[in-house]
Scaffold this motif. Structure first.
Motif, PDB file in Angstrom:
ATOM      1  N   MET A   1      -8.096  -0.365 -26.436  1.00 44.28           N
ATOM      2  CA  MET A   1      -7.358  -1.285 -25.501  1.00 44.28           C
ATOM      3  C   MET A   1      -7.447  -1.004 -24.049  1.00 44.28           C
ATOM      4  O   MET A   1      -7.380   0.207 -23.767  1.00 44.28           O
ATOM      5  N   LYS A   2      -7.509  -1.970 -23.272  1.00 40.21           N
ATOM      6  CA  LYS A   2      -7.508  -1.645 -21.665  1.00 40.21           C
ATOM      7  C   LYS A   2      -6.007  -1.369 -21.270  1.00 40.21           C
ATOM      8  O   LYS A   2      -5.040  -1.938 -21.663  1.00 40.21           O
ATOM      9  N   PRO A   3      -6.317  -0.368 -20.585  1.00 36.84           N
ATOM     10  CA  PRO A   3      -4.650   0.294 -19.987  1.00 36.84           C
ATOM     11  C   PRO A   3      -4.330  -0.849 -18.904  1.00 36.84           C
ATOM     12  O   PRO A   3      -4.955  -1.436 -18.240  1.00 36.84           O
ATOM     13  N   LYS A   4      -2.852  -1.129 -18.677  1.00 35.35           N
ATOM     14  CA  LYS A   4      -2.374  -1.639 -17.823  1.00 35.35           C
ATOM     15  C   LYS A   4      -1.999  -0.935 -16.462  1.00 35.35           C
ATOM     16  O   LYS A   4      -1.160   0.131 -16.642  1.00 35.35           O
ATOM     17  N   LEU A   5      -2.673  -1.282 -15.444  1.00 33.84           N
ATOM     18  CA  LEU A   5      -2.451  -0.155 -14.462  1.00 33.84           C
ATOM     19  C   LEU A   5      -1.666  -0.848 -13.329  1.00 33.84           C
ATOM     20  O   LEU A   5      -1.709  -1.695 -13.123  1.00 33.84           O
ATOM     21  N   CYS A   6      -0.755   0.369 -12.617  1.00 30.84           N
ATOM     22  CA  CYS A   6       0.027  -0.067 -11.461  1.00 30.84           C
ATOM     23  C   CYS A   6      -0.322   0.749 -10.432  1.00 30.84           C
ATOM     24  O   CYS A   6      -0.241   2.148 -10.568  1.00 30.84           O
ATOM     25  N   ILE A   7      -0.313   0.053  -9.319  1.00 30.41           N
ATOM     26  CA  ILE A   7      -0.560   1.121  -8.169  1.00 30.41           C
ATOM     27  C   ILE A   7       0.541   1.023  -7.322  1.00 30.41           C
ATOM     28  O   ILE A   7       0.940  -0.247  -6.703  1.00 30.41           O
ATOM     29  N   VAL A   8       1.159   2.052  -6.989  1.00 36.97           N
ATOM     30  CA  VAL A   8       2.344   1.958  -6.085  1.00 36.97           C
ATOM     31  C   VAL A   8       2.095   2.459  -4.742  1.00 36.97           C
ATOM     32  O   VAL A   8       1.516   3.533  -4.714  1.00 36.97           O
ATOM     33  N   VAL A   9       2.524   1.739  -3.642  1.00 36.64           N
ATOM     34  CA  VAL A   9       2.285   2.111  -2.359  1.00 36.64           C
ATOM     35  C   VAL A   9       3.319   2.155  -1.630  1.00 36.64           C
ATOM     36  O   VAL A   9       4.289   1.070  -1.322  1.00 36.64           O
ATOM     37  N   PRO A  10       3.913   3.345  -1.055  1.00 40.90           N
ATOM     38  CA  PRO A  10       5.093   3.451  -0.341  1.00 40.90           C
ATOM     39  C   PRO A  10       4.634   3.019   1.064  1.00 40.90           C
ATOM     40  O   PRO A  10       3.648   3.151   1.792  1.00 40.90           O
ATOM     41  N   CYS A  11       5.777   2.143   1.911  1.00 43.32           N
ATOM     42  CA  CYS A  11       5.274   1.429   3.134  1.00 43.32           C
ATOM     43  C   CYS A  11       6.340   1.746   4.090  1.00 43.32           C
ATOM     44  O   CYS A  11       7.619   1.307   3.813  1.00 43.32           O
ATOM     45  N   TYR A  12       6.059   2.462   5.348  1.00 38.84           N
ATOM     46  CA  TYR A  12       7.338   2.612   6.095  1.00 38.84           C
ATOM     47  C   TYR A  12       6.757   2.084   7.383  1.00 38.84           C
ATOM     48  O   TYR A  12       5.829   2.794   7.952  1.00 38.84           O
ATOM     49  N   ASN A  13       7.087   1.016   8.031  1.00 39.41           N
ATOM     50  CA  ASN A  13       6.629   0.707   9.139  1.00 39.41           C
ATOM     51  C   ASN A  13       5.059   0.368   9.266  1.00 39.41           C
ATOM     52  O   ASN A  13       4.301   0.779  10.243  1.00 39.41           O
ATOM     53  N   GLU A  14       4.695  -0.225   8.105  1.00 40.54           N
ATOM     54  CA  GLU A  14       3.285  -0.322   8.071  1.00 40.54           C
ATOM     55  C   GLU A  14       2.705  -1.808   8.155  1.00 40.54           C
ATOM     56  O   GLU A  14       1.361  -2.299   7.655  1.00 40.54           O
ATOM     57  N   GLU A  15       3.374  -2.492   9.149  1.00 41.91           N
ATOM     58  CA  GLU A  15       2.851  -3.935   9.369  1.00 41.91           C
ATOM     59  C   GLU A  15       1.285  -3.868   9.558  1.00 41.91           C
ATOM     60  O   GLU A  15       0.750  -4.940   9.439  1.00 41.91           O
ATOM     61  N   GLU A  16       0.658  -3.030  10.378  1.00 43.74           N
ATOM     62  CA  GLU A  16      -0.592  -2.970  10.849  1.00 43.74           C
ATOM     63  C   GLU A  16      -1.522  -2.898   9.892  1.00 43.74           C
ATOM     64  O   GLU A  16      -2.805  -3.168   9.855  1.00 43.74           O
ATOM     65  N   ALA A  17      -1.250  -1.951   8.991  1.00 46.92           N
ATOM     66  CA  ALA A  17      -2.229  -1.435   7.704  1.00 46.92           C
ATOM     67  C   ALA A  17      -2.109  -2.446   6.543  1.00 46.92           C
ATOM     68  O   ALA A  17      -3.236  -2.669   5.636  1.00 46.92           O
ATOM     69  N   LEU A  18      -1.057  -3.141   6.368  1.00 48.09           N
ATOM     70  CA  LEU A  18      -0.843  -3.843   5.189  1.00 48.09           C
ATOM     71  C   LEU A  18      -1.907  -4.764   4.933  1.00 48.09           C
ATOM     72  O   LEU A  18      -2.227  -4.975   3.833  1.00 48.09           O
ATOM     73  N   ALA A  19      -2.538  -5.778   5.836  1.00 50.57           N
ATOM     74  CA  ALA A  19      -3.405  -6.765   5.502  1.00 50.57           C
ATOM     75  C   ALA A  19      -4.504  -6.044   4.999  1.00 50.57           C
ATOM     76  O   ALA A  19      -4.962  -6.729   3.888  1.00 50.57           O
ATOM     77  N   ILE A  20      -5.234  -4.959   5.660  1.00 51.09           N
ATOM     78  CA  ILE A  20      -6.327  -4.231   5.078  1.00 51.09           C
ATOM     79  C   ILE A  20      -6.028  -3.697   3.769  1.00 51.09           C
ATOM     80  O   ILE A  20      -6.941  -3.720   2.743  1.00 51.09           O
ATOM     81  N   THR A  21      -4.862  -3.042   3.835  1.00 51.28           N
ATOM     82  CA  THR A  21      -4.693  -2.225   2.436  1.00 51.28           C
ATOM     83  C   THR A  21      -4.521  -3.280   1.119  1.00 51.28           C
ATOM     84  O   THR A  21      -5.105  -2.912   0.246  1.00 51.28           O
ATOM     85  N   SER A  22      -3.679  -4.131   1.218  1.00 49.16           N
ATOM     86  CA  SER A  22      -3.413  -5.094   0.305  1.00 49.16           C
ATOM     87  C   SER A  22      -4.978  -5.741  -0.111  1.00 49.16           C
ATOM     88  O   SER A  22      -5.294  -5.764  -1.477  1.00 49.16           O
ATOM     89  N   LYS A  23      -5.580  -5.985   0.794  1.00 47.63           N
ATOM     90  CA  LYS A  23      -7.043  -6.806   0.478  1.00 47.63           C
ATOM     91  C   LYS A  23      -7.848  -5.742  -0.217  1.00 47.63           C
ATOM     92  O   LYS A  23      -8.400  -6.089  -1.362  1.00 47.63           O
ATOM     93  N   THR A  24      -8.105  -4.585   0.238  1.00 44.64           N
ATOM     94  CA  THR A  24      -8.952  -3.631  -0.355  1.00 44.64           C
ATOM     95  C   THR A  24      -8.340  -3.179  -1.998  1.00 44.64           C
ATOM     96  O   THR A  24      -9.013  -3.276  -2.729  1.00 44.64           O
TER      97      THR A  24
END
Ligand code: UDP
Ligand code: MG
Length: 313
Positions: free
Chosen positions: A1-24
């Motif tokens: 069975m394929k595992p269900k993965l969750c990726i947890v990302v802590p964010c503190y004032n990351e407005e500049e990084a979020l667009a690239i990070t979420s896309k990647t």
């Protein structure tokens, strides 16, 4: 069975990084789904640690556009470790394994696939280990290496050059959930849980955007918290230091008496200096003993699980 993965990302004032990070990360999830390595219902969970910029608005927007993106918002800044904790505890029942990764993608997200392979081989924890820090400043590199060396000198079990980039299985996270301590130091807790584990290696790169949220003050606080939450060794050092000074005071006594026999003693000198050393040492020994009890009380209060069962037959 394929595992269900969750990726947890802590964010503190990351407005500049979020667009690239979420896309990647979304592309990465898509790829892993295509390769049949994970279940289609795998998720991304962003934890907004009380940001003062547009971080939460961006997360909300992302989750409206994509049902696989979840968001958690803290009422104020509770710190990186607590953001990770909230992400882990909130998603552990919705997934088979969780990977935690920083929002700036300094940790190479491409090795998540390798982490999953190791997980499928039966490893319950997979540590991301940096084997190249050439992109870090000399200062960051020096302080980081000093941090790992200090941890091991203080008898805190950590994985050298591993930060909070790791995969943990649901099983491990259920055990982890029994740790109720407030002073969180995840890098110490996971190695102390045991279970079969493996490392994957990667090169640490520069932030995709924005700047560090860990200034020197926070780094020192973090290191100090790591030592004091995992080791009562500093208290024991007081005791040993006291013992050494106490025994040295006997040598001092002999030395202080020598002039008396040689007939050239200065009145009052020996009787002033000897008690100074003698009682100084004695006091430190007593402090060390009190420290041992304080250490025990500290351990009791944390009420960590006393054992973890891996198998029963
Ligand atoms: N972070 C957080 N709360 C804080 C500080 C940092 O959630 O109070 C997050 C931050 O958004 C990032 C991760 O923790 O995703 C690591 O922080 P950063 O990259 O600034 O640290 P560095 O890599 O410079 O040590
Ligand atoms: Mg970073």
């Amino acid at each position: 069975m394929k595992p269900k993965l969750c990726i947890v990302v802590p964010c503190y004032n990351e407005e500049e990084a979020l667009a690239i990070t979420s896309k990647t990360l979304l592309e990465l999830l898509g790829n892993l789904i295509l390769k049949n390595k994970i279940d289609e219902s795998s998720i991304l969970c962003f934890v907004d640690d009380g940001s003062r910029d547009a971080t939460w608005e961006i997360i909300k927007d992302l989750s409206q556009k994509n049902k696989n993106i979840h968001g958690i918002k803290f009422s104020t800044n509770f710190g990186h470790q607590n953001a990770l904790l909230a992400g882990l505890l909130n998603t552990k029942d919705k997934s088979d394994c969780i990977v935690t990764i920083d929002a700036d993608l300094q940790d190479d997200a491409n090795v998540i696939e390798e982490m999953l392979d190791k997980f499928n081989e039966g490893n319950e924890i997979v540590y991301g280990v940096r084997n190249n820090r050439s992109s870090d400043s000399i200062f960051k590199r020096f302080t980081a290496q000093f941090f790992y060396k200090l941890m091991s000198a203080m008898k805190v079990k950590t994985v050298y050059n591993h930060a909070d980039y790791r995969l943990a299985s649901k099983r491990v996270l259920n055990e982890f959930a029994r740790f109720n301590e407030v002073n969180l130091f995840l890098r110490g807790i996971f190695p102390s849980l045991g279970f079969k584990s493996a490392n994957v290696y990667y090169k640490r790169s520069e932030r995709v955007a924005g700047e560090t949220k860990y200034p020197l003050k926070k780094m020192i606080e973090f290191a100090w918290n790591g030592i004091t939450s995992f080791s009562i060794y500093p208290l024991r050092l007081i005791f040993f230091l006291g013992l050494i000074i106490f025994f040295l005071s006997f040598l001092l006594i002999i030395w202080a008496f020598l002039p008396v026999f040689q007939g050239e003693a200065v009145r009052g000198w020996a009787s002033t200096v000897i008690p100074l050393f003698f009682f100084g040492g004695l006091q430190m020994i007593c402090l060390g003993i009190i420290g041992e009890y304080a250490g025990k009380i500290y351990k009791e209060i944390k009420a960590r699980p006393r054992f973890i069962i891996e198998e029963e037959i």
